[in-house]
Design a protein around this motif. Structure first.
Motif, mmCIF file in Angstrom:
data_model
loop_
_atom_site.group_PDB
_atom_site.id
_atom_site.type_symbol
_atom_site.label_atom_id
_atom_site.label_comp_id
_atom_site.label_asym_id
_atom_site.label_seq_id
_atom_site.Cartn_x
_atom_site.Cartn_y
_atom_site.Cartn_z
ATOM 1 N N LEU A 90 0.855 -1.076 0.147
ATOM 2 C CA LEU A 90 0.038 -0.007 0.077
ATOM 3 C C LEU A 90 0.834 1.279 0.026
ATOM 4 N N GLY A 91 2.095 1.212 0.608
ATOM 5 C CA GLY A 91 3.042 2.173 0.493
ATOM 6 C C GLY A 91 3.271 2.354 -1.122
ATOM 7 N N LEU A 92 3.791 1.705 -1.718
ATOM 8 C CA LEU A 92 3.949 1.698 -3.238
ATOM 9 C C LEU A 92 2.533 2.130 -3.990
ATOM 10 N N TYR A 93 1.537 1.953 -3.565
ATOM 11 C CA TYR A 93 0.478 2.382 -4.446
ATOM 12 C C TYR A 93 0.141 3.793 -4.143
ATOM 13 N N THR A 94 0.349 4.347 -2.749
ATOM 14 C CA THR A 94 0.063 5.647 -2.616
ATOM 15 C C THR A 94 1.304 6.341 -3.038
ATOM 16 N N GLU A 95 2.500 5.911 -2.806
ATOM 17 C CA GLU A 95 3.562 6.759 -3.336
ATOM 18 C C GLU A 95 3.397 6.996 -5.076
ATOM 19 N N MET A 96 3.025 5.866 -5.749
ATOM 20 C CA MET A 96 3.132 6.097 -7.146
ATOM 21 C C MET A 96 2.133 7.134 -7.766
ATOM 22 N N VAL A 97 1.154 7.591 -6.905
ATOM 23 C CA VAL A 97 0.248 8.795 -7.371
ATOM 24 C C VAL A 97 0.296 9.842 -6.601
ATOM 25 N N GLY A 98 1.447 9.852 -5.602
ATOM 26 C CA GLY A 98 1.696 11.341 -4.774
ATOM 27 C C GLY A 98 0.976 11.422 -3.672
ATOM 28 N N LEU A 99 0.537 10.358 -3.185
ATOM 29 C CA LEU A 99 0.012 10.362 -1.985
ATOM 30 C C LEU A 99 0.795 9.519 -0.587
ATOM 31 N N GLU A 100 0.311 9.507 0.486
ATOM 32 C CA GLU A 100 1.043 9.023 1.497
ATOM 33 C C GLU A 100 0.238 8.026 2.321
ATOM 34 N N ARG A 101 0.739 7.162 3.011
ATOM 35 C CA ARG A 101 0.089 6.264 3.745
ATOM 36 C C ARG A 101 0.761 6.047 5.154
ATOM 37 N N PHE A 102 0.090 5.904 6.187
ATOM 38 C CA PHE A 102 0.923 5.940 7.425
ATOM 39 C C PHE A 102 0.341 4.619 8.309
ATOM 40 N N VAL A 103 1.249 3.682 8.902
ATOM 41 C CA VAL A 103 0.895 2.680 9.869
ATOM 42 C C VAL A 103 1.075 3.006 11.324
#
Length: 912
Positions: A90-103
């Motif tokens: 999910l980190g890859l999927y968010t990063e590849m569109v310019g968004l961020e994820r936090f765990v």
């Protein structure tokens, strides 16, 4: 057209270039369309079937199309390991569109959390317990943090629905929905289950969005199945090692002890084996997953810890020691193979015991028939309601009783709990000092603070204790292993004999306080009293299929030669006893063997019921058989079964008091010490017993087919109009009431009805409840010129009814008053004075053919034949059918006729 075209261009480009995908899977297309259309959804697909992308791609598209500050979506996983496993993807999927994820979970550092709170990520990945911490913490402005949440994604939702953790999740979700400025969408990712519509209804909660089940047609999958039998564990493991050599495989085992033993023996055969179960350290588990993920010739011996969606890469083989206890587990495990084109999904069962061979056949045949277990959603989840009440009293300087109820009543897992029951619980907790009332607000009390206040109430945030286990110890000293709490309840001291570590052990003593089972080796030749290869409890449908396997002549092609011989021998052993569908009964010396094949919980319920009938009997149940030892006559046993088939027996309050007194002093929840005895009793009974299933099994003993289970605890939010359409197509009732019938579903209507009832000298009183939990669904009140049917699931204030039931000027005619008294006692309502037609009949007629049930008494005294077919129907559904409405009204009306006929013949008119 694929939903891909509806994604925002940035996401389209990332999927095509960064991921290199040329198309989406059907489940991703269908789920994407549903979510972009604004619908809630349950997405069904096997492990690694593309469920994660089916939910996350449309979520990212929505976040990009309508950007807002703060957290926009929350991904919730049931376990931290799954969260960690998905974080990189999910980190890859968010990063590849310019968004961020936090765990955010228990291992996240304070520094990382503070940074997130200053600059919230677009996607928050967390667990239900961590969400609770955020909502309760005085340092977190949860209203600001979650105001722009638009999507909630719950992974492995089937593992949460129907559990305490699922109830907690739904309550936490509703609290987040309450602070969000948006109509939050909900999507659940699930393995195949038998009732996805029920899970969707549960997940919907208060959402008004349309809900859909995403389950695209699946092509006929190739499957390779094999069941082999080996005489002992070493030979089993060695043969498994030969099969696994040169391939990547998972070897599922049913216990930690077997996992360790299998791994040790496979290593001895030269196979690289890793071990993965709950007792293995986190570091070792991660090391095993990493080595396995990168390797090509390795095996992980594991328990169910790898059954959820933790990705360990492509697999060649799934191996299974013995057999799992559900079809769902079998399909989940097998679904880890067959992902590569042209590769079939596969499972090889390595069985050491004969019972495992038969169980594996039954699992395969149920799966081939398209059957899989349903998830039972509980709508009276008391432990979590208590926890949420404490959590809300701790946050934001407390909460009013009305506000607490306004929230809790929205949660599906609490909808079976009546407002009056809730208020009675609050009153108990105030007296018990778990809560205090200050300026009209509930605050956490000194008793709860002493129990949960350590480390800034972290013990309260850690909502659920691990399942309790008992240590098995030799009388001579030394530990042998552990047993689950549920299994220990079925043990009888000095009688029970079970297998553990491949050897039979006799139970000498059970110490519930210290959670210790003392055993000694079973004498040579003594067979275990527990039927099965492991102390595990099987469901009704699986046990019925095992019976079908044993009474069939079919010989499946997936059996190796040794396994086929086992099946033939098992059939020969039971040929003289078992019959299809209903099993059989053996009278053998001082033992009766009642082969029910009804499952562990039903047979356990029959144990308590039979012991209530005859306390001299020693009753030992397992999944397949109920054994009765002691002095008996065959006629006594058949009479006992006849009594079990009578629903009046199961509503006998005196019998239930005896059962309640014999239940073990289990601690099912850390919040159990804070609940009153009547709730504790309900929790224990729900955990240990299946009253509806047991009654139906016995009552249907002369039927030719399997029984439908009583649907319990389901309710719709709307009340019926009396003259409205029926809930289903059915024949009209054969007998109708002679008085007019009024439906009462509001506080005002109840107050008006009760004012009229208090002018009566005598009224008929009956109730309808769910069979197992005794949730009050309907109250029937017959007066001289009208019959009131009170919808107890809709009316909030029962005080007017309490005034009638305690009015000494109004005699209440009841059949079996102990039952109605026990039901209303939950609301703190007494009933007096009472004319009990059951007591009158017993006093007047004594022991009489047909007994003293309402149907028999009406036939004998009035010449009226009551149709009791609706007695066990689902009284919690809405709308009720015309037959249910007529049945309910007649049962109250006939009591007035009975009283008129019986009172003059008995010296006692009123039973106070």
């Amino acid at each position: 057209m694929s939903v891909f075209a509806r994604f925002v261009p940035r996401l389209q480009e990332a999927i095509a270039t960064r991921l290199g995908w040329s198309s989406l899977r059907p489940v991703q297309d269908e789920a994407g369309a549903a979510l972009l259309d604004g619908k809630n959804a349950i997405v069904l697909a096997p492990t690694a079937g593309g469920k994660t992308e089916a939910s996350i791609f449309p979520t990212l598209s929505l976040l990009l199309e309508h950007p807002l500050d703060g957290v926009g979506a929350i991904y919730i996983a049931p376990i931290k390991a799954l969260l960690n496993n998905q974080s990189e993807r999910l980190g890859l999927y968010t990063e590849m569109v310019g968004l961020e994820r936090f765990v955010w979970h228990g291992d996240t550092t304070d520094g990382e959390r503070k940074h997130f709170l200053r600059e919230p990520a677009d996607l928050l990945m967390t667990t239900p317990e961590s969400l609770e911490v955020m909502l309760v913490s005085q340092r977190i402005d949860s209203a600001k943090l979650f105001r722009n949440v638009r999507m909630l994604i719950i992974d492995e939702v089937h593992a949460l629905a129907g559990t305490d953790r699922g109830a907690h999740l739904m309550s936490v979700m509703e609290r987040i929905v309450a602070v969000s400025e948006h109509d939050v969408q909900r999507v659940g990712l699930s393995a195949t289950v038998g009732n996805p519509d029920a899970i969707l209804g549960w997940l919907q909660g208060t959402s008004k969005r349309e809900g859909v089940i995403v389950d695209p047609p699946k092509g006929k999958a190739q499957r390779q199945l094999l069941i082999v039998h080996r005489p002992d564990l070493p030979s089993l493991a060695q043969d498994a090692a030969k099969v696994a050599r040169g391939k990547k495989s998972l070897f599922f085992c049913q216990s930690r002890a077997m996992t360790e033993a299998v791994a040790e023996n496979m290593r001895g055969a030269g196979t690289e084996v890793f071990v993965h179960h709950s007792a293995v350290s986190k570091e070792e588990r991660l090391h095993a997953e990493e080595r396995f993920h990168k390797g090509t010739d390795a095996c992980i011996a594991c328990t169910s810890t790898l059954e959820l969606g933790i990705d360990v890469g492509d697999l060649d083989l799934v191996l299974q020691a013995e057999a799992p206890d559900t079809v769902s587990s079998f399909l989940q495990r097998m679904g880890r193979t067959g992902r590569r084109a042209g590769r079939p999904a596969n499972t090889t069962f390595f069985c050491e015991s004969d019972d495992a061979v038969v169980q594996a056949i039954a699992l395969i045949e149920l799966a081939r028939a398209g059957w899989v277990e349903s998830v039972e959603v509980d709508d009276r989840c008391w432990p979590v309601l208590v926890h949420q009440l404490l959590a809300m009293s701790l946050a934001n300087e407390g909460i009013t009783t009305d506000d607490a109820w306004a929230h809790l009543s929205k949660v599906p897992d609490f909808r079976g709990i009546h407002r009056a029951e809730f208020e009675r619980l609050v009153a108990w907790m105030l007296r018990d000092q778990s809560l205090v009332l200050l300026s009209g607000r509930l605050l956490i009390g000194p008793k709860a603070e002493r129990k949960f206040g350590r480390k800034n109430f972290m013990e309260l945030y850690a909502v659920f204790t691990s399942p309790q286990s008992y240590t098995v110890e030799l009388e001579a000293g030394g530990q042998l292993g552990t047993l689950t709490q549920a299994f220990v309840d079925r043990l009888v001291e000095g009688v029970s004999c079970f297998l553990l570590g491949g050897r039979p052990w006799v139970v000498n003593a059970v110490n519930h306080n210290d959670r210790i089972v003392k055993v000694k080796p079973a004498p040579r030749g003594r067979e275990p009293t527990w039927g099965g290869f492991l102390p595990q409890f099987l469901g009704f449908e699986l046990c019925q299929r095992i019976l079908a396997v044993l009474t069939s002549k079919d010989e499946p092609a997936y059996l190796a030669d040794e396994a086929l011989m086992v099946l033939r021998n098992k059939r020969d052993d039971h040929a003289e006893v078992l019959k299809p569908v209903r099993g059989g009964i053996e009278f053998d010396g001082d033992e009766i063997r009642w082969w029910t094949f009804a499952g562990g919980r039903i047979n356990s319920t029959l144990r308590y019921a039979l012991q209530a009938i005859n306390s001299d009997w020693r009753v030992i149940p397992d999944n397949f058989v109920v054994k009765i030892r002691g002095s008996y006559k065959q006629d006594e046993f058949h009479e006992a079964v006849r009594r079990l088939a009578d629903l009046d027996f199961w509503e006998d309050e005196e019998m239930w008091r005896g059962v309640a007194a014999s239940l073990p002093n289990y601690r099912l929840s850390k919040f159990q010490p804070l609940v009153p005895p009547w709730i504790e009793r309900e929790m224990l009974a729900d955990y240990l017993l299946d009253v509806a299933g047991a009654w139906q099994w016995v009552a249907g003993a002369d039927q030719a087919g399997p029984l439908e289970r009583v649907p319990l605890g389901l309710r719709a939010p709307t009340a019926p109009e009396l003259a409205g359409p029926p809930a289903e197509t059915e024949a009209p009732p054969s007998v109708t009431p002679t008085r007019p019938v009024e439906w009462v579903a509001t506080d005002a209507a109840l107050a008006a009805a009760c004012a009229r009832l208090r002018a009566e000298k005598i009224i008929g009183l009956d109730v309808e409840t769910t069979l197992a939990s005794r949730t009050l669904c309907l109250v029937q009140l017959a007066a001289s010129d009208v019959i009131y049917l009170v919808d107890a699931l809709e009316v909030a204030n029962l005080e007017p009814l309490a005034a009638v039931l305690t009015d000494v000027a109004v005699t209440k005619v009841i059949h079996n008053a102990a039952f109605e008294r026990s039901v209303f006692a939950r609301f703190g309502i007494a009933i007096e004075p009472v004319a009990d037609t059951l007591a009158m009949s017993r006093k007047l007629r004594g022991k009489v053919e047909g007994g003293h049930g309402l149907k028999a008494v009406c036939a004998r005294e009035l010449g009226v034949q009551l149709d009791k077919g609706e007695q066990t129907s689902n009284w919690a559904r809405r709308p009720l059918t015309p037959r249910q409405l007529a049945y309910a009204a007649i049962d109250a009306e006939v009591l007035l006729l009975l009283a008129e006929g019986l009172v003059g013949q008995t010296s006692t008119q009123v039973v106070p």
